[in-house]
Design a protein around this motif. Structure first.
Motif, PDB file in Angstrom:
ATOM      1  N   LYS A  90       0.817  -1.265  -0.092  1.00  0.00           N
ATOM      2  CA  LYS A  90      -0.054  -0.123   0.015  1.00  0.00           C
ATOM      3  C   LYS A  90       1.005   1.317   0.029  1.00  0.00           C
ATOM      4  O   LYS A  90       1.957   0.971   0.264  1.00  0.00           O
ATOM      5  N   ALA A  91       0.384   2.435  -0.672  1.00  0.00           N
ATOM      6  CA  ALA A  91       1.118   3.605  -0.586  1.00  0.00           C
ATOM      7  C   ALA A  91       0.179   4.476  -0.768  1.00  0.00           C
ATOM      8  O   ALA A  91      -0.902   4.390  -1.636  1.00  0.00           O
ATOM      9  N   ALA A  92       0.205   5.974  -0.411  1.00  0.00           N
ATOM     10  CA  ALA A  92      -0.509   6.977  -0.663  1.00  0.00           C
ATOM     11  C   ALA A  92      -0.426   7.486  -2.347  1.00  0.00           C
ATOM     12  O   ALA A  92       0.808   7.526  -2.888  1.00  0.00           O
ATOM     13  N   LEU A  93      -1.433   8.054  -2.788  1.00  0.00           N
ATOM     14  CA  LEU A  93      -1.545   8.112  -4.352  1.00  0.00           C
ATOM     15  C   LEU A  93      -0.448   9.235  -4.528  1.00  0.00           C
ATOM     16  O   LEU A  93       0.355   9.142  -5.534  1.00  0.00           O
TER      17      LEU A  93
ATOM     18  N   LEU B  31       4.815  10.821 -15.341  1.00  0.00           N
ATOM     19  CA  LEU B  31       3.515  10.125 -15.456  1.00  0.00           C
ATOM     20  C   LEU B  31       2.394  11.301 -15.497  1.00  0.00           C
ATOM     21  O   LEU B  31       2.535  12.379 -14.844  1.00  0.00           O
ATOM     22  N   PRO B  32       1.150  10.957 -15.949  1.00  0.00           N
ATOM     23  CA  PRO B  32       0.058  11.744 -16.060  1.00  0.00           C
ATOM     24  C   PRO B  32      -0.419  11.834 -14.403  1.00  0.00           C
ATOM     25  O   PRO B  32      -0.329  10.783 -13.728  1.00  0.00           O
ATOM     26  N   VAL B  33      -1.414  13.018 -14.335  1.00  0.00           N
ATOM     27  CA  VAL B  33      -2.094  12.883 -12.956  1.00  0.00           C
ATOM     28  C   VAL B  33      -3.431  12.079 -12.902  1.00  0.00           C
ATOM     29  O   VAL B  33      -4.185  12.369 -13.943  1.00  0.00           O
ATOM     30  N   LEU B  34      -3.628  11.251 -12.270  1.00  0.00           N
ATOM     31  CA  LEU B  34      -4.617  10.523 -12.195  1.00  0.00           C
ATOM     32  C   LEU B  34      -5.282  10.554 -10.880  1.00  0.00           C
ATOM     33  O   LEU B  34      -4.567  10.408  -9.868  1.00  0.00           O
ATOM     34  N   THR B  35      -6.780  10.403 -10.686  1.00  0.00           N
ATOM     35  CA  THR B  35      -7.561  10.704  -9.382  1.00  0.00           C
ATOM     36  C   THR B  35      -7.493   9.337  -9.056  1.00  0.00           C
ATOM     37  O   THR B  35      -7.642   8.177  -9.684  1.00  0.00           O
ATOM     38  N   GLY B  36      -7.967   9.115  -7.705  1.00  0.00           N
ATOM     39  CA  GLY B  36      -8.147   7.975  -7.045  1.00  0.00           C
ATOM     40  C   GLY B  36      -9.404   7.252  -7.522  1.00  0.00           C
ATOM     41  O   GLY B  36      -9.476   6.118  -7.804  1.00  0.00           O
ATOM     42  N   ASP B  37     -10.396   7.986  -7.760  1.00  0.00           N
ATOM     43  CA  ASP B  37     -11.894   7.582  -8.444  1.00  0.00           C
ATOM     44  C   ASP B  37     -11.518   6.941  -9.567  1.00  0.00           C
ATOM     45  O   ASP B  37     -12.155   5.821 -10.111  1.00  0.00           O
ATOM     46  N   TYR B  38     -10.699   7.444 -10.555  1.00  0.00           N
ATOM     47  CA  TYR B  38     -10.413   6.943 -11.901  1.00  0.00           C
ATOM     48  C   TYR B  38      -9.644   5.671 -11.629  1.00  0.00           C
ATOM     49  O   TYR B  38     -10.021   4.627 -12.472  1.00  0.00           O
ATOM     50  N   ILE B  39      -8.684   5.469 -10.810  1.00  0.00           N
ATOM     51  CA  ILE B  39      -7.920   4.461 -10.659  1.00  0.00           C
ATOM     52  C   ILE B  39      -8.994   3.173 -10.159  1.00  0.00           C
ATOM     53  O   ILE B  39      -8.915   2.126 -10.667  1.00  0.00           O
ATOM     54  N   ALA B  40      -9.616   3.544  -9.195  1.00  0.00           N
ATOM     55  CA  ALA B  40     -10.819   2.518  -8.498  1.00  0.00           C
ATOM     56  C   ALA B  40     -11.585   1.884  -9.820  1.00  0.00           C
ATOM     57  O   ALA B  40     -11.845   1.017  -9.640  1.00  0.00           O
ATOM     58  N   GLN B  41     -12.062   2.762 -10.752  1.00  0.00           N
ATOM     59  CA  GLN B  41     -13.099   2.494 -11.826  1.00  0.00           C
ATOM     60  C   GLN B  41     -12.231   1.413 -12.747  1.00  0.00           C
ATOM     61  O   GLN B  41     -12.804   0.722 -13.407  1.00  0.00           O
ATOM     62  N   GLN B  42     -11.055   1.788 -13.023  1.00  0.00           N
ATOM     63  CA  GLN B  42     -10.223   1.057 -14.191  1.00  0.00           C
ATOM     64  C   GLN B  42      -9.534  -0.266 -13.446  1.00  0.00           C
ATOM     65  O   GLN B  42      -9.311  -1.214 -14.329  1.00  0.00           O
ATOM     66  N   SER B  43      -9.422  -0.254 -12.303  1.00  0.00           N
ATOM     67  CA  SER B  43      -8.580  -1.343 -11.770  1.00  0.00           C
ATOM     68  C   SER B  43      -9.223  -2.239 -10.817  1.00  0.00           C
ATOM     69  O   SER B  43     -10.100  -1.949 -10.113  1.00  0.00           O
TER      70      SER B  43
ATOM     71  N   ILE C 227      -6.615  -2.776  -7.239  1.00  0.00           N
ATOM     72  CA  ILE C 227      -6.469  -1.756  -6.308  1.00  0.00           C
ATOM     73  C   ILE C 227      -7.428  -1.160  -5.717  1.00  0.00           C
ATOM     74  O   ILE C 227      -8.641  -0.922  -6.444  1.00  0.00           O
ATOM     75  N   ASP C 228      -7.620  -1.197  -4.551  1.00  0.00           N
ATOM     76  CA  ASP C 228      -8.706  -0.588  -3.591  1.00  0.00           C
ATOM     77  C   ASP C 228      -8.072   0.745  -3.450  1.00  0.00           C
ATOM     78  O   ASP C 228      -6.715   1.287  -2.972  1.00  0.00           O
ATOM     79  N   VAL C 229      -9.072   1.845  -3.177  1.00  0.00           N
ATOM     80  CA  VAL C 229      -8.630   3.437  -2.962  1.00  0.00           C
ATOM     81  C   VAL C 229      -9.174   3.700  -1.649  1.00  0.00           C
ATOM     82  O   VAL C 229     -10.470   3.510  -1.749  1.00  0.00           O
ATOM     83  N   VAL C 230      -8.508   4.110  -0.620  1.00  0.00           N
ATOM     84  CA  VAL C 230      -9.202   4.175   0.531  1.00  0.00           C
ATOM     85  C   VAL C 230      -8.629   5.761   0.866  1.00  0.00           C
ATOM     86  O   VAL C 230      -7.613   6.207   0.815  1.00  0.00           O
ATOM     87  N   ARG C 231      -9.980   6.732   1.258  1.00  0.00           N
ATOM     88  CA  ARG C 231      -9.641   7.921   1.515  1.00  0.00           C
ATOM     89  C   ARG C 231      -9.199   8.161   3.094  1.00  0.00           C
ATOM     90  O   ARG C 231     -10.096   7.422   3.894  1.00  0.00           O
ATOM     91  N   TYR C 232      -8.603   8.954   3.208  1.00  0.00           N
ATOM     92  CA  TYR C 232      -8.033   9.262   4.618  1.00  0.00           C
ATOM     93  C   TYR C 232      -8.041  10.742   4.816  1.00  0.00           C
ATOM     94  O   TYR C 232      -7.324  11.401   3.916  1.00  0.00           O
ATOM     95  N   GLY C 233      -7.994  11.302   6.063  1.00  0.00           N
ATOM     96  CA  GLY C 233      -7.622  12.792   6.155  1.00  0.00           C
ATOM     97  C   GLY C 233      -8.824  13.491   5.203  1.00  0.00           C
ATOM     98  O   GLY C 233      -9.748  13.156   4.967  1.00  0.00           O
TER      99      GLY C 233
END
Length: 251
Positions: free
Chosen positions: A202-205, A219-231, A234-240
């Motif tokens: 695991k690692a921060a985006l 590398l291009p900028v990707l949002t966590g939402d986009y990564i979650a939709q495409q992968s 990989i799980d995307v967990v929001r914190y803070g």
């Protein structure tokens, strides 16, 4: 995670055209046994410089172990390899380098760590030395001769792949122009490789985007939402407030 995090494994300078040769055989439908037989013959005539000539069986056997990250990965990496192969199938061979980078990094975290220390040094200075990279790696792996030897092979592979170049001073290197990447799925593949190379998976985006191990690429900028939709892996967990954590789903 497997024990691959405890092995160094880079016992041979790896030429990019060897990796290309493996992928071409896989895309042609050859199985593992056929690929090993072909590599046994192909590598026996390859020199480190990329020319031809006789080489020792032990030496090219070491090379095959790295190339196997494509055609015979560890069981938990097979889906990752299959996804990489599906993506590379539609890519021009001259753009295959980041796919090789991802596949080797996932199989050999030591390769990824050598790249990370190399990239960190380039964030501080225009030229780096082998000694500087070795010093940082020994803090992590201990002061062993095998650490320096394996790191030397990895760095020479970086030179052979055209992401580093020798300076006028022996053992000193300069960074080549980074390769721009616009394909989002390739970027996600590199992120996934970084997660496999991390013991915790695991690692921060934000840290992944700026990971110095990706110094050969822009590398291009990707949002966590986009990564979650495409992968699917990989799980995307929001914190803070605005932070997002990427983690492998099987962990």
């Amino acid at each position: 995670m497997s024990k691959r995090h405890d092995k160094l494994g880079i016992k041979q300078t790896i030429q990019k055209h060897w990796m290309d040769h493996v992928v071409k055989m896989m895309l042609a439908g050859l199985n593992e046994k056929e690929i090993r037989a072909e590599l046994d013959e192909f590598l026996s005539t390859q020199k480190q410089s990329g020319g031809t000539g006789e080489r020792g069986k032990k030496t090219y056997g070491m090379a095959i172990s790295i190339l196997a990250s494509w055609f015979a990965p560890e069981k938990d990496l097979i889906p990752f390899r299959d996804h990489a192969l599906a993506l590379i199938r539609h890519e021009n061979p001259r753009n295959w380098l980041p796919y090789h980078w991802a596949v080797i990094s996932a199989s050999y975290p030591f390769w990824f760590n050598v790249a990370k220390q190399t990239g960190r040094l380039f964030n501080l200075q225009d030229q780096i030395t082998q000694v500087q990279v070795f010093s940082r790696l020994k803090e992590q792996y201990g002061d062993r001769e095998t650490v320096a030897r394996n790191a030397r092979y990895a760095i020479r592979s970086f030179v052979a792949w055209g992401v580093l170049e020798d300076s006028k001073v022996k053992g000193c290197y300069e960074q080549c122009k980074p390769m721009g990447i616009s394909e989002p799925n390739l970027t996600i593949l590199l992120y996934e490789a970084a997660l496999y190379a991390d013991k915790e998976g695991k690692a921060a985006l934000g840290l992944l985007k700026n990971n110095p191990a990706f110094f050969p690429f822009q590398l291009p900028v990707l949002t966590g939402d986009y990564i979650a939709q495409q992968s699917n892996t990989i799980d995307v967990v929001r914190y803070g407030l605005d932070d997002e954590l990427l983690k492998l789903k099987d962990l």
